[in-house]
Design an enzyme around this catalytic site. Structure first.
Site, short mmCIF file in Angstrom:
data_model
loop_
_atom_site.label_atom_id
_atom_site.label_comp_id
_atom_site.label_asym_id
_atom_site.label_seq_id
_atom_site.Cartn_x
_atom_site.Cartn_y
_atom_site.Cartn_z
N GLY A 14 0.77 -1.25 -0.08
CA GLY A 14 -0.24 0.14 -0.09
C GLY A 14 0.79 1.21 0.25
N SER A 144 -1.47 1.09 14.75
CA SER A 144 -2.30 1.88 14.78
C SER A 144 -2.52 2.69 16.93
CB SER A 144 -3.45 2.74 14.24
OG SER A 144 -4.83 3.72 14.60
N TYR A 157 -11.53 -1.79 13.02
CA TYR A 157 -10.32 -1.15 12.68
C TYR A 157 -9.43 -1.69 14.42
CZ TYR A 157 -6.64 2.13 11.19
OH TYR A 157 -5.75 2.82 10.99
N ALA A 158 -10.08 -1.43 15.39
CA ALA A 158 -9.01 -1.30 16.51
C ALA A 158 -8.69 -2.69 16.88
CB ALA A 158 -9.90 -0.96 17.51
N LYS A 161 -6.08 -3.97 14.15
CA LYS A 161 -4.55 -3.21 14.37
C LYS A 161 -3.97 -3.89 16.05
CE LYS A 161 -4.43 -0.24 10.98
NZ LYS A 161 -3.38 -0.45 10.49
N ILE A 190 -2.23 11.06 11.86
CA ILE A 190 -0.91 11.10 10.26
C ILE A 190 -1.78 11.92 9.91
CG2 ILE A 190 0.58 9.99 8.97
CD1 ILE A 190 1.81 10.34 12.21
P1 NAP Z 1 -4.14 5.65 2.86
O1 NAP Z 1 -3.38 7.13 1.87
O2 NAP Z 1 -5.78 5.38 2.99
O3 NAP Z 1 -3.12 4.90 2.04
C1 NAP Z 1 -3.15 3.06 2.32
C2 NAP Z 1 -2.99 2.00 0.80
O4 NAP Z 1 -3.33 1.21 0.74
C3 NAP Z 1 -3.27 3.74 -0.79
O5 NAP Z 1 -1.66 3.07 -0.91
C4 NAP Z 1 -3.67 1.47 -0.62
O6 NAP Z 1 -3.66 2.05 -2.48
C5 NAP Z 1 -3.42 0.66 -0.02
N1 NAP Z 1 -4.71 -0.74 0.10
C6 NAP Z 1 -5.96 -0.44 0.98
N2 NAP Z 1 -6.43 -1.13 0.19
C7 NAP Z 1 -5.73 -2.55 -0.04
C8 NAP Z 1 -5.27 -3.59 -0.31
N3 NAP Z 1 -6.52 -4.72 -0.25
N4 NAP Z 1 -4.28 -3.99 -1.33
C9 NAP Z 1 -3.21 -3.91 -1.42
N5 NAP Z 1 -2.80 -1.96 -1.34
C10 NAP Z 1 -4.47 -1.48 -0.75
O7 NAP Z 1 -3.45 5.17 4.16
P2 NAP Z 1 -2.68 6.08 5.00
O8 NAP Z 1 -2.98 6.78 5.66
O9 NAP Z 1 -1.37 6.52 4.32
O10 NAP Z 1 -2.73 4.67 6.38
C11 NAP Z 1 -1.56 3.57 5.95
C12 NAP Z 1 -1.29 2.63 6.87
O11 NAP Z 1 -1.56 3.14 8.40
C13 NAP Z 1 -2.37 1.96 7.24
O12 NAP Z 1 -2.68 0.24 7.89
C14 NAP Z 1 -3.19 2.68 8.12
O13 NAP Z 1 -4.35 1.61 9.14
C15 NAP Z 1 -2.35 3.02 9.05
N6 NAP Z 1 -2.52 4.15 10.74
C16 NAP Z 1 -3.08 5.72 9.82
C17 NAP Z 1 -3.45 6.71 10.21
C18 NAP Z 1 -3.02 8.07 9.76
O14 NAP Z 1 -3.41 8.83 10.77
N7 NAP Z 1 -3.10 7.93 8.59
C19 NAP Z 1 -3.06 6.37 12.06
C20 NAP Z 1 -2.71 5.32 12.02
C21 NAP Z 1 -2.79 3.95 11.67
P3 NAP Z 1 -4.16 2.47 -3.37
O15 NAP Z 1 -4.23 3.84 -3.29
O16 NAP Z 1 -4.62 1.79 -4.86
O17 NAP Z 1 -5.90 1.87 -3.09
#
Ligand code: NAP
Length: 249
Positions: A14, A144, A157-158, A161, A190
Protein backbone atom coordinates in the site's frame (compact mmCIF):
# COMPACT_ATOMS: atom_id res chain seq x y z
CA UNK A 1 23.26 9.47 -0.98
CA UNK A 2 23.14 8.01 2.54
CA UNK A 3 23.99 4.29 2.37
CA UNK A 4 22.28 3.08 5.58
CA UNK A 5 20.05 0.68 3.59
CA UNK A 6 22.28 0.18 0.54
CA UNK A 7 21.95 -3.24 -1.20
CA UNK A 8 18.77 -4.00 0.78
CA UNK A 9 15.39 -4.76 -0.78
CA UNK A 10 12.22 -3.64 0.96
CA UNK A 11 8.64 -4.65 0.11
CA UNK A 12 6.04 -2.11 1.27
CA UNK A 13 2.32 -2.87 0.95
CA UNK A 14 0.00 0.00 0.00
CA UNK A 15 2.53 2.60 -1.09
CA UNK A 16 0.67 4.43 -3.88
CA UNK A 17 -0.04 7.25 -1.40
CA UNK A 18 0.06 8.24 2.26
CA UNK A 19 2.39 6.66 4.80
CA UNK A 20 3.53 3.84 2.47
CA UNK A 21 4.60 6.34 -0.18
CA UNK A 22 6.46 8.39 2.45
CA UNK A 23 8.34 5.28 3.61
CA UNK A 24 9.25 4.37 0.00
CA UNK A 25 10.63 7.87 -0.67
CA UNK A 26 12.68 8.00 2.53
CA UNK A 27 14.10 4.48 2.12
CA UNK A 28 15.08 5.22 -1.50
CA UNK A 29 17.09 8.23 -0.24
CA UNK A 30 18.95 5.79 2.02
CA UNK A 31 19.88 3.54 -0.90
CA UNK A 32 17.22 0.84 -0.46
CA UNK A 33 15.69 -0.95 -3.47
CA UNK A 34 11.92 -0.62 -3.27
CA UNK A 35 9.18 -3.08 -4.24
CA UNK A 36 5.72 -1.84 -3.37
CA UNK A 37 2.10 -2.88 -3.82
CA UNK A 38 -1.14 -0.99 -4.39
CA UNK A 39 -4.72 -1.99 -5.10
CA UNK A 40 -6.28 0.50 -7.56
CA UNK A 41 -4.02 3.53 -8.10
CA UNK A 42 -2.14 2.50 -11.27
CA UNK A 43 -1.18 6.05 -12.34
CA UNK A 44 0.12 7.08 -8.90
CA UNK A 45 2.08 3.82 -8.69
CA UNK A 46 3.76 4.38 -12.06
CA UNK A 47 4.58 7.95 -11.04
CA UNK A 48 6.10 6.75 -7.75
CA UNK A 49 8.08 3.98 -9.48
CA UNK A 50 9.62 6.60 -11.78
CA UNK A 51 10.30 9.08 -8.94
CA UNK A 52 12.02 6.41 -6.82
CA UNK A 53 14.25 5.34 -9.71
CA UNK A 54 15.65 8.91 -9.79
CA UNK A 55 17.48 8.05 -6.54
CA UNK A 56 19.54 5.48 -8.49
CA UNK A 57 17.87 2.48 -6.87
CA UNK A 58 15.72 -0.30 -8.34
CA UNK A 59 11.99 0.32 -7.83
CA UNK A 60 8.91 -1.55 -8.99
CA UNK A 61 5.18 -1.40 -8.15
CA UNK A 62 2.93 -4.48 -8.14
CA UNK A 63 -0.87 -4.34 -8.36
CA UNK A 64 -1.81 -6.86 -5.70
CA UNK A 65 -4.76 -7.05 -3.31
CA UNK A 66 -3.27 -7.75 0.11
CA UNK A 67 -6.60 -9.01 1.47
CA UNK A 68 -6.36 -12.07 -0.79
CA UNK A 69 -4.23 -14.80 0.77
CA UNK A 70 -3.06 -16.35 -2.51
CA UNK A 71 -1.76 -13.03 -3.86
CA UNK A 72 0.77 -12.68 -1.01
CA UNK A 73 2.89 -15.63 -2.07
CA UNK A 74 2.68 -14.54 -5.73
CA UNK A 75 3.88 -11.03 -5.03
CA UNK A 76 6.70 -12.14 -2.72
CA UNK A 77 7.90 -14.67 -5.34
CA UNK A 78 7.82 -11.98 -8.03
CA UNK A 79 9.82 -9.60 -5.83
CA UNK A 80 12.45 -12.24 -5.06
CA UNK A 81 12.73 -13.03 -8.80
CA UNK A 82 12.93 -9.37 -9.82
CA UNK A 83 15.21 -8.14 -7.02
CA UNK A 84 17.19 -11.27 -6.07
CA UNK A 85 16.03 -11.34 -2.43
CA UNK A 86 13.97 -9.64 0.26
CA UNK A 87 15.40 -8.12 3.44
CA UNK A 88 12.68 -5.81 4.79
CA UNK A 89 8.88 -6.20 4.77
CA UNK A 90 6.61 -3.32 5.77
CA UNK A 91 2.98 -4.35 6.17
CA UNK A 92 1.44 -0.92 5.75
CA UNK A 93 -1.73 -1.28 3.61
CA UNK A 94 -4.86 -0.61 5.61
CA UNK A 95 -8.43 0.64 5.32
CA UNK A 96 -11.25 1.85 7.55
CA UNK A 97 -14.98 1.03 7.30
CA UNK A 98 -16.27 2.85 10.37
CA UNK A 99 -19.60 2.48 12.12
CA UNK A 100 -21.10 1.86 15.53
CA UNK A 101 -21.44 -1.84 16.39
CA UNK A 102 -25.22 -1.57 16.13
CA UNK A 103 -24.93 -0.71 12.45
CA UNK A 104 -21.71 -2.53 11.51
CA UNK A 105 -22.26 -5.19 8.87
CA UNK A 106 -20.46 -8.50 8.51
CA UNK A 107 -19.05 -7.21 5.20
CA UNK A 108 -17.53 -4.13 6.93
CA UNK A 109 -15.97 -6.38 9.57
CA UNK A 110 -14.57 -8.89 7.05
CA UNK A 111 -13.19 -6.29 4.65
CA UNK A 112 -11.26 -4.47 7.38
CA UNK A 113 -9.98 -7.63 9.09
CA UNK A 114 -8.93 -9.22 5.79
CA UNK A 115 -7.18 -6.11 4.49
CA UNK A 116 -5.54 -5.01 7.73
CA UNK A 117 -4.79 -8.24 9.61
CA UNK A 118 -5.07 -11.32 7.39
CA UNK A 119 -2.74 -9.57 4.94
CA UNK A 120 -0.08 -9.27 7.65
CA UNK A 121 -0.29 -13.02 8.29
CA UNK A 122 -0.16 -13.86 4.56
CA UNK A 123 2.67 -11.47 3.60
CA UNK A 124 4.80 -12.33 6.64
CA UNK A 125 4.31 -16.06 6.05
CA UNK A 126 5.48 -15.68 2.46
CA UNK A 127 8.34 -13.26 3.22
CA UNK A 128 9.84 -15.39 5.99
CA UNK A 129 11.12 -17.88 3.34
CA UNK A 130 13.66 -15.57 1.62
CA UNK A 131 14.54 -14.06 5.03
CA UNK A 132 15.22 -17.49 6.57
CA UNK A 133 17.42 -18.27 3.58
CA UNK A 134 19.36 -15.03 4.07
CA UNK A 135 19.44 -15.48 7.90
CA UNK A 136 18.56 -11.80 8.16
CA UNK A 137 15.40 -9.73 8.01
CA UNK A 138 13.31 -6.96 9.50
CA UNK A 139 9.51 -6.99 9.44
CA UNK A 140 7.57 -3.88 10.41
CA UNK A 141 3.81 -3.96 10.85
CA UNK A 142 1.86 -0.70 10.84
CA UNK A 143 -0.67 -0.88 13.66
CA UNK A 144 -2.37 2.21 15.13
CA UNK A 145 -2.89 4.00 18.43
CA UNK A 146 -6.52 2.88 17.94
CA UNK A 147 -5.33 -0.73 18.29
CA UNK A 148 -3.83 0.14 21.69
CA UNK A 149 -6.60 2.22 23.23
CA UNK A 150 -9.72 1.51 21.08
CA UNK A 151 -12.04 4.06 19.49
CA UNK A 152 -15.84 4.27 19.42
CA UNK A 153 -17.10 3.61 15.89
CA UNK A 154 -13.95 1.70 14.88
CA UNK A 155 -14.31 -1.69 16.59
CA UNK A 156 -13.37 -3.54 13.38
CA UNK A 157 -10.33 -1.33 12.75
CA UNK A 158 -9.25 -1.43 16.43
CA UNK A 159 -9.53 -5.24 16.50
CA UNK A 160 -7.41 -5.52 13.32
CA UNK A 161 -4.75 -3.18 14.68
CA UNK A 162 -4.65 -4.82 18.14
CA UNK A 163 -4.35 -8.19 16.38
CA UNK A 164 -1.29 -6.90 14.54
CA UNK A 165 0.46 -6.20 17.85
CA UNK A 166 -0.14 -9.75 19.17
CA UNK A 167 0.97 -11.20 15.85
CA UNK A 168 4.13 -9.05 15.87
CA UNK A 169 5.16 -10.17 19.36
CA UNK A 170 4.58 -13.85 18.47
CA UNK A 171 6.59 -13.68 15.23
CA UNK A 172 9.44 -11.89 17.04
CA UNK A 173 9.62 -14.89 19.38
CA UNK A 174 9.34 -17.42 16.53
CA UNK A 175 11.94 -15.91 14.23
CA UNK A 176 14.35 -14.18 16.62
CA UNK A 177 16.74 -17.13 16.68
CA UNK A 178 17.02 -16.83 12.87
CA UNK A 179 18.09 -13.18 13.09
CA UNK A 180 14.74 -11.95 11.78
CA UNK A 181 13.25 -9.09 13.79
CA UNK A 182 9.58 -8.13 13.87
CA UNK A 183 8.26 -4.87 15.32
CA UNK A 184 5.10 -2.80 15.08
CA UNK A 185 4.55 0.94 14.82
CA UNK A 186 1.44 2.58 16.25
CA UNK A 187 0.98 5.89 14.44
CA UNK A 188 -1.27 8.50 16.01
CA UNK A 189 -3.14 11.10 13.98
CA UNK A 190 -1.17 11.38 10.71
CA UNK A 191 -2.14 13.77 7.90
CA UNK A 192 -3.01 11.54 4.91
CA UNK A 193 -6.06 10.89 2.70
CA UNK A 194 -7.33 8.51 5.41
CA UNK A 195 -7.58 11.29 8.02
CA UNK A 196 -8.30 13.94 5.34
CA UNK A 197 -11.83 12.49 5.20
CA UNK A 198 -12.54 14.02 8.67
CA UNK A 199 -14.00 17.52 8.90
CA UNK A 200 -12.00 20.47 10.29
CA UNK A 201 -13.76 20.38 13.66
CA UNK A 202 -12.97 16.69 14.27
CA UNK A 203 -9.36 17.23 13.16
CA UNK A 204 -9.06 20.09 15.68
CA UNK A 205 -10.51 17.89 18.44
CA UNK A 206 -7.85 15.27 17.76
CA UNK A 207 -5.05 17.84 17.73
CA UNK A 208 -6.14 19.20 21.13
CA UNK A 209 -5.58 15.69 22.60
CA UNK A 210 -2.00 15.51 21.28
CA UNK A 211 0.73 16.77 23.66
CA UNK A 212 2.86 17.97 20.70
CA UNK A 213 -0.22 19.90 19.42
CA UNK A 214 0.02 18.91 15.77
CA UNK A 215 -0.91 16.04 13.52
CA UNK A 216 1.95 13.75 12.51
CA UNK A 217 3.47 13.71 9.03
CA UNK A 218 4.15 10.66 6.87
CA UNK A 219 7.83 11.42 7.37
CA UNK A 220 7.45 11.14 11.17
CA UNK A 221 6.29 7.53 10.63
CA UNK A 222 8.81 6.83 7.85
CA UNK A 223 11.73 7.84 10.08
CA UNK A 224 10.61 5.39 12.78
CA UNK A 225 10.44 2.71 10.06
CA UNK A 226 13.97 3.61 8.94
CA UNK A 227 15.22 3.02 12.49
CA UNK A 228 13.41 -0.33 12.84
CA UNK A 229 14.38 -1.52 9.35
CA UNK A 230 18.09 -0.78 9.71
CA UNK A 231 20.79 -2.21 11.94
CA UNK A 232 20.42 0.92 14.12
CA UNK A 233 17.80 -1.20 15.93
CA UNK A 234 19.63 -4.54 15.73
CA UNK A 235 18.76 -5.50 19.36
CA UNK A 236 15.10 -4.46 19.17
CA UNK A 237 12.35 -6.96 18.36
CA UNK A 238 8.77 -7.68 19.46
CA UNK A 239 8.12 -4.01 20.30
CA UNK A 240 5.34 -1.62 19.39
CA UNK A 241 6.69 1.89 18.92
CA UNK A 242 4.11 4.68 19.24
CA UNK A 243 4.57 7.58 16.81
CA UNK A 244 1.70 9.69 18.09
CA UNK A 245 3.00 13.01 19.42
CA UNK A 246 2.61 11.71 22.97
CA UNK A 247 -1.08 10.76 22.74
CA UNK A 248 -0.37 7.29 24.17
CA UNK A 249 1.36 8.06 27.44
P1 NAP B 1 -4.13 5.80 2.79
O1 NAP B 1 -3.65 7.17 2.51
O2 NAP B 1 -5.61 5.54 2.74
O3 NAP B 1 -3.36 4.77 1.81
C1 NAP B 1 -3.66 3.41 1.86
C2 NAP B 1 -2.76 2.65 0.92
O4 NAP B 1 -3.07 1.25 1.07
C3 NAP B 1 -2.95 2.99 -0.53
O5 NAP B 1 -1.73 2.90 -1.21
C4 NAP B 1 -3.91 1.88 -1.03
O6 NAP B 1 -3.76 1.55 -2.43
C5 NAP B 1 -3.39 0.71 -0.21
N1 NAP B 1 -4.37 -0.35 -0.08
C6 NAP B 1 -5.62 -0.29 0.45
N2 NAP B 1 -6.22 -1.48 0.37
C7 NAP B 1 -5.33 -2.31 -0.24
C8 NAP B 1 -5.37 -3.67 -0.62
N3 NAP B 1 -6.43 -4.44 -0.40
N4 NAP B 1 -4.26 -4.21 -1.23
C9 NAP B 1 -3.17 -3.45 -1.45
N5 NAP B 1 -3.08 -2.15 -1.11
C10 NAP B 1 -4.16 -1.59 -0.52
O7 NAP B 1 -3.70 5.30 4.25
P2 NAP B 1 -2.56 5.87 5.25
O8 NAP B 1 -3.17 6.94 6.07
O9 NAP B 1 -1.31 6.14 4.51
O10 NAP B 1 -2.38 4.60 6.20
C11 NAP B 1 -1.34 3.64 6.00
C12 NAP B 1 -1.36 2.67 7.19
O11 NAP B 1 -1.17 3.40 8.40
C13 NAP B 1 -2.70 1.93 7.35
O12 NAP B 1 -2.47 0.61 7.78
C14 NAP B 1 -3.40 2.72 8.44
O13 NAP B 1 -4.34 1.94 9.13
C15 NAP B 1 -2.21 3.11 9.31
N6 NAP B 1 -2.47 4.28 10.17
C16 NAP B 1 -2.78 5.49 9.62
C17 NAP B 1 -3.01 6.56 10.47
C18 NAP B 1 -3.35 7.92 9.95
O14 NAP B 1 -3.62 8.81 10.78
N7 NAP B 1 -3.30 8.19 8.65
C19 NAP B 1 -2.94 6.39 11.86
C20 NAP B 1 -2.63 5.14 12.37
C21 NAP B 1 -2.38 4.08 11.52
P3 NAP B 1 -4.72 2.24 -3.55
O15 NAP B 1 -4.28 3.68 -3.65
O16 NAP B 1 -4.43 1.51 -4.81
O17 NAP B 1 -6.12 2.08 -3.05
Amino acid sequence: MNTLLAHQTCLITGASRGIGKGIAELFAKYGCNIAFTYRHSVDSALELEHALQQFGIKAKGYQSDCSRFEEAENVVNQVVNDFGGLNILINNAGITKDGLLLRMTEAQWDEVLNTNLKSVFALTKAAQKPMLKAKHGSIINISSFVGVRGNAGQSNYAASKAGIIGFTKSIAQELGSRNIRCNAIAPGFIATEMTGALNAEMTQQWIEQIPLKRSGTVNDVAQACLFLASDLSSYITGQCLSVCGGMLT
